[in-house]
Design a protein around this motif. Structure first.
Motif, PDB file in Angstrom:
ATOM      1  N   ALA A  55       6.357  11.128 -11.334  1.00 41.84           N
ATOM      2  CA  ALA A  55       7.591  10.360 -11.155  1.00 41.84           C
ATOM      3  C   ALA A  55       8.814  11.204 -11.499  1.00 41.84           C
ATOM      4  O   ALA A  55       9.848  11.129 -10.810  1.00 41.84           O
ATOM      5  CB  ALA A  55       7.550   9.107 -12.028  1.00 41.84           C
ATOM      6  N   ALA A  56       8.717  12.012 -12.563  1.00 43.27           N
ATOM      7  CA  ALA A  56       9.845  12.857 -12.966  1.00 43.27           C
ATOM      8  C   ALA A  56      10.111  13.937 -11.919  1.00 43.27           C
ATOM      9  O   ALA A  56      11.271  14.198 -11.560  1.00 43.27           O
ATOM     10  CB  ALA A  56       9.562  13.494 -14.324  1.00 43.27           C
ATOM     11  N   LEU A  57       9.057  14.580 -11.419  1.00 39.18           N
ATOM     12  CA  LEU A  57       9.220  15.598 -10.386  1.00 39.18           C
ATOM     13  C   LEU A  57       9.785  14.989  -9.109  1.00 39.18           C
ATOM     14  O   LEU A  57      10.608  15.607  -8.430  1.00 39.18           O
ATOM     15  CB  LEU A  57       7.880  16.281 -10.102  1.00 39.18           C
ATOM     16  CG  LEU A  57       7.363  17.231 -11.188  1.00 39.18           C
ATOM     17  CD1 LEU A  57       5.933  17.657 -10.909  1.00 39.18           C
ATOM     18  CD2 LEU A  57       8.267  18.460 -11.308  1.00 39.18           C
TER      19      LEU A  57
ATOM     20  N   LYS B 277       7.545   5.676  -0.799  1.00 38.48           N
ATOM     21  CA  LYS B 277       8.183   4.684  -1.665  1.00 38.48           C
ATOM     22  C   LYS B 277       9.253   3.882  -0.926  1.00 38.48           C
ATOM     23  O   LYS B 277       9.254   2.647  -0.957  1.00 38.48           O
ATOM     24  CB  LYS B 277       8.792   5.380  -2.884  1.00 38.48           C
ATOM     25  CG  LYS B 277       9.597   4.464  -3.792  1.00 38.48           C
ATOM     26  CD  LYS B 277      10.233   5.267  -4.916  1.00 38.48           C
ATOM     27  CE  LYS B 277      11.222   4.423  -5.703  1.00 38.48           C
ATOM     28  NZ  LYS B 277      11.895   5.212  -6.770  1.00 38.48           N
ATOM     29  N   GLU B 278      10.168   4.577  -0.236  1.00 44.26           N
ATOM     30  CA  GLU B 278      11.268   3.880   0.435  1.00 44.26           C
ATOM     31  C   GLU B 278      10.768   3.014   1.580  1.00 44.26           C
ATOM     32  O   GLU B 278      11.266   1.905   1.785  1.00 44.26           O
ATOM     33  CB  GLU B 278      12.300   4.902   0.940  1.00 44.26           C
ATOM     34  CG  GLU B 278      13.005   5.664  -0.176  1.00 44.26           C
ATOM     35  CD  GLU B 278      13.630   4.739  -1.213  1.00 44.26           C
ATOM     36  OE1 GLU B 278      14.190   3.695  -0.815  1.00 44.26           O
ATOM     37  OE2 GLU B 278      13.555   5.059  -2.416  1.00 44.26           O
ATOM     38  N   PHE B 279       9.779   3.514   2.322  1.00 45.05           N
ATOM     39  CA  PHE B 279       9.184   2.725   3.410  1.00 45.05           C
ATOM     40  C   PHE B 279       8.548   1.458   2.854  1.00 45.05           C
ATOM     41  O   PHE B 279       8.718   0.358   3.397  1.00 45.05           O
ATOM     42  CB  PHE B 279       8.137   3.578   4.142  1.00 45.05           C
ATOM     43  CG  PHE B 279       7.480   2.904   5.312  1.00 45.05           C
ATOM     44  CD1 PHE B 279       7.984   3.053   6.592  1.00 45.05           C
ATOM     45  CD2 PHE B 279       6.343   2.120   5.140  1.00 45.05           C
ATOM     46  CE1 PHE B 279       7.380   2.433   7.678  1.00 45.05           C
ATOM     47  CE2 PHE B 279       5.735   1.489   6.207  1.00 45.05           C
ATOM     48  CZ  PHE B 279       6.257   1.651   7.489  1.00 45.05           C
TER      49      PHE B 279
ATOM     50  N   TYR C  15       6.538  -4.244  -9.450  1.00 41.61           N
ATOM     51  CA  TYR C  15       6.865  -2.817  -9.356  1.00 41.61           C
ATOM     52  C   TYR C  15       8.018  -2.456 -10.288  1.00 41.61           C
ATOM     53  O   TYR C  15       7.936  -1.498 -11.064  1.00 41.61           O
ATOM     54  CB  TYR C  15       7.231  -2.457  -7.915  1.00 41.61           C
ATOM     55  CG  TYR C  15       7.810  -1.064  -7.785  1.00 41.61           C
ATOM     56  CD1 TYR C  15       6.995   0.060  -7.869  1.00 41.61           C
ATOM     57  CD2 TYR C  15       9.190  -0.872  -7.623  1.00 41.61           C
ATOM     58  CE1 TYR C  15       7.531   1.338  -7.784  1.00 41.61           C
ATOM     59  CE2 TYR C  15       9.731   0.403  -7.537  1.00 41.61           C
ATOM     60  CZ  TYR C  15       8.896   1.502  -7.612  1.00 41.61           C
ATOM     61  OH  TYR C  15       9.424   2.764  -7.542  1.00 41.61           O
ATOM     62  N   HIS C  16       9.100  -3.225 -10.213  1.00 39.92           N
ATOM     63  CA  HIS C  16      10.294  -2.892 -10.991  1.00 39.92           C
ATOM     64  C   HIS C  16      10.105  -3.106 -12.492  1.00 39.92           C
ATOM     65  O   HIS C  16      10.713  -2.388 -13.293  1.00 39.92           O
ATOM     66  CB  HIS C  16      11.483  -3.731 -10.514  1.00 39.92           C
ATOM     67  CG  HIS C  16      12.021  -3.308  -9.178  1.00 39.92           C
ATOM     68  ND1 HIS C  16      12.503  -2.048  -8.939  1.00 39.92           N
ATOM     69  CD2 HIS C  16      12.133  -3.985  -8.000  1.00 39.92           C
ATOM     70  CE1 HIS C  16      12.914  -1.950  -7.688  1.00 39.92           C
ATOM     71  NE2 HIS C  16      12.694  -3.112  -7.089  1.00 39.92           N
TER      72      HIS C  16
ATOM     73  N   PHE D  34       0.817  -1.210   0.000  1.00 38.79           N
ATOM     74  CA  PHE D  34       0.000   0.000   0.000  1.00 38.79           C
ATOM     75  C   PHE D  34       0.850   1.259   0.000  1.00 38.79           C
ATOM     76  O   PHE D  34       0.569   2.209  -0.736  1.00 38.79           O
ATOM     77  CB  PHE D  34      -0.957   0.005   1.190  1.00 38.79           C
ATOM     78  CG  PHE D  34      -2.226  -0.747   0.927  1.00 38.79           C
ATOM     79  CD1 PHE D  34      -3.190  -0.236   0.074  1.00 38.79           C
ATOM     80  CD2 PHE D  34      -2.462  -1.971   1.524  1.00 38.79           C
ATOM     81  CE1 PHE D  34      -4.356  -0.929  -0.190  1.00 38.79           C
ATOM     82  CE2 PHE D  34      -3.633  -2.676   1.267  1.00 38.79           C
ATOM     83  CZ  PHE D  34      -4.579  -2.154   0.416  1.00 38.79           C
ATOM     84  N   LYS D  35       1.897   1.297   0.822  1.00 38.18           N
ATOM     85  CA  LYS D  35       2.767   2.470   0.849  1.00 38.18           C
ATOM     86  C   LYS D  35       3.420   2.700  -0.508  1.00 38.18           C
ATOM     87  O   LYS D  35       3.545   3.832  -0.986  1.00 38.18           O
ATOM     88  CB  LYS D  35       3.838   2.291   1.924  1.00 38.18           C
ATOM     89  CG  LYS D  35       3.331   2.444   3.353  1.00 38.18           C
ATOM     90  CD  LYS D  35       3.045   3.902   3.689  1.00 38.18           C
ATOM     91  CE  LYS D  35       2.684   4.076   5.153  1.00 38.18           C
ATOM     92  NZ  LYS D  35       2.406   5.482   5.495  1.00 38.18           N
ATOM     93  N   LEU D  36       3.845   1.609  -1.136  1.00 39.09           N
ATOM     94  CA  LEU D  36       4.493   1.717  -2.441  1.00 39.09           C
ATOM     95  C   LEU D  36       3.507   2.170  -3.507  1.00 39.09           C
ATOM     96  O   LEU D  36       3.809   3.056  -4.309  1.00 39.09           O
ATOM     97  CB  LEU D  36       5.105   0.369  -2.820  1.00 39.09           C
ATOM     98  CG  LEU D  36       5.891   0.299  -4.134  1.00 39.09           C
ATOM     99  CD1 LEU D  36       7.056   1.275  -4.112  1.00 39.09           C
ATOM    100  CD2 LEU D  36       6.384  -1.118  -4.389  1.00 39.09           C
TER     101      LEU D  36
END
Length: 443
Positions: A415-417, A78-80, A106-107, A54-56
């Motif tokens: 994503a770019a920002l 994202k990192e969490f 995801y990847h 969910f966090k991702l």
């Protein structure tokens, strides 16, 4: 019998409830009141999977949407999310493989299609290698292995993996459909239009996700063939395009953005003497970020550029019609993508910047302008011209609304920002030079 009452409960509401549930479980697990039992690691693995996923997923959403969810105490990180999924993948719990599959998805899909075309497959390969060694005929692992090869530009190796996955089992038909979809794109990169058509045809007959998209792709591939070349099964692209609007369907009360796009584009074939689309298969390939894959193979990229140059020449000789400017701008966008990956940034930049200058005369494909601004921003990011990139990204984000595939473009802009570490905040009254304050287009 409860269906009429459950119908208003949309997918977003269910997701919100699940996110809150996993958040509370995670907080409880961290508290002093939590007592570990013999099956603790299985519970922990499930919580890592839930909270991490969910966090991702929420981290991919634009801030404007996340701001609404924050009222319920939910935020994306994202990192969490990646950290907890990695912890879950390393564990020996029942959900460790599920954590790995989420990371692989995801990847190889979400970060790639809805991101900036990242091609770092290092973590995905590290996760997949031991699983493939343990389960060499595991169909999902073979599928992700094929996807990794495809992203790296190893098209032939990707085809081999997808075909190997299909041959490994025959009871799970939906898995075959996943492979057919990827095989369709692999043959698109190779300009093997009849093979790409073959897999689109299989999907249109066997899969129910979106008949409109599959039939549109069949017609798109037939359109790429020379006029004098025989069509498979005697099918005609014009008749196929005319079928697309009648195949519209809704999922959770909504039509997929790709289906809306296909239906809108196919409408130009409703007239008795339609103006044919120039390179419809390549246009859809762009929307799926396929040029990031194509760009890994210089020879294939040069082949697509040759097709676009020939198409541009034909358009220059075409009598004026209501679609001509749109078609020229679309070809210009795709040319810019090819030139970017062929190491010709100046020429690519000129292609991208020519499109916003035509926004007043573009009649139908208004999505081209914000996407051109996005692409020139990504080009500037590669060159270290970050301030210029941010300026164009904000123009693309705030100056254009109600165009086809808007949500996908907004995901990529976000994503770019995020890559540039820019606060994704609303900028009131921001208008770029040569662009409109709000361009609206029918979907």
């Amino acid at each position: 019998m409860f269906a009429p009452y459950l119908k208003p409960l949309m997918l977003e509401q269910v997701s919100l409830i699940c996110a809150l549930f996993f958040r509370e479980l995670h907080a409880f697990m961290q508290s002093n009141h939590f007592i570990k039992g013999k099956n603790h690691h299985h519970l922990e693995g499930g919580i890592y999977l839930g909270i991490g996923a969910f966090k991702l997923a929420l981290s991919l959403l634009p801030t404007s949407i996340l701001r609404l969810l924050e009222f319920a105490g939910i935020s994306g990180d994202k990192e969490f999310g990646l950290l907890h999924l990695r912890e879950g993948a390393k564990s020996s719990s029942l959900r460790s493989v599920m954590c790995t599959l989420v990371l692989l998805a995801y990847h190889t899909f979400f970060a790639f299609v809805l991101g900036v075309g990242e091609k770092d497959t290092t973590e995905a390969e590290q996760l997949l290698t031991p699983l493939l060694a343990r389960y060499p005929k595991g169909v999902l692992f073979l599928f992700f292995a094929g996807r990794i090869e495809e992203i790296k530009g190893n098209i032939e190796e990707g085809i081999e993996r997808f075909e190997e996955g299909c041959a490994a089992q025959h009871s799970w038909q939906e898995f075959h459909h996943m492979c057919y979809w990827e095989l369709m794109w692999c043959y698109t990169y190779k300009k093997t239009w009849k093979m790409a058509y073959f897999y689109a045809d299989l999907l249109s007959k066997q899969n129910r996700w979106s008949k409109a998209v599959y039939v549109y792709m069949k017609a798109a591939y037939l359109s790429m063939l020379p006029p004098e070349e025989a069509r498979p099964f005697g099918e005609d692209e014009v008749q196929l395009f005319r079928q697309v609007p009648s195949l519209k369907q809704k999922i959770a009360g909504k039509s997929p953005p790709t289906e809306k796009f296909a239906i809108r584009k196919a409408r130009r074939y409703t007239s008795s003497n339609p103006v044919r689309m120039p390179v419809p298969a390549l246009e859809v390939m762009y929307l799926w970020n396929g040029f990031s894959v194509l760009g890994q193979q210089r020879e294939l990229t040069a082949g697509i550029l040759h097709t676009l140059n020939e198409t541009e020449r034909v358009l220059e000789e075409t009598p004026a019609n209501e679609y001509l400017t749109d078609d020229k701008c679309m070809v210009m966008l795709l040319k810019g993508m090819c030139l970017k990956y062929l190491g010709k940034p100046k020429k690519a930049e000129r292609c991208f910047l020519a499109i916003p200058q035509s926004w007043k005369v573009i009649k139908f494909d208004h999505y081209l302008v914000p996407n051109a601004l996005l692409e020139v921003s990504l080009l500037y990011m590669q060159q270290g011209r970050h301030e210029e990139a941010i300026s164009f990204l904000k123009q693309a984000k705030y100056n254009y609304k109600n165009y086809s595939m808007e949500s996908w473009t907004q995901f990529r802009i976000h994503a770019a920002l995020s890559r540039l570490k820019v606060a994704d905040e609303v900028v009131d009254g921001m208008n770029g030079a040569g662009t409109s304050s709000a361009v609206n287009s029918p979907v």
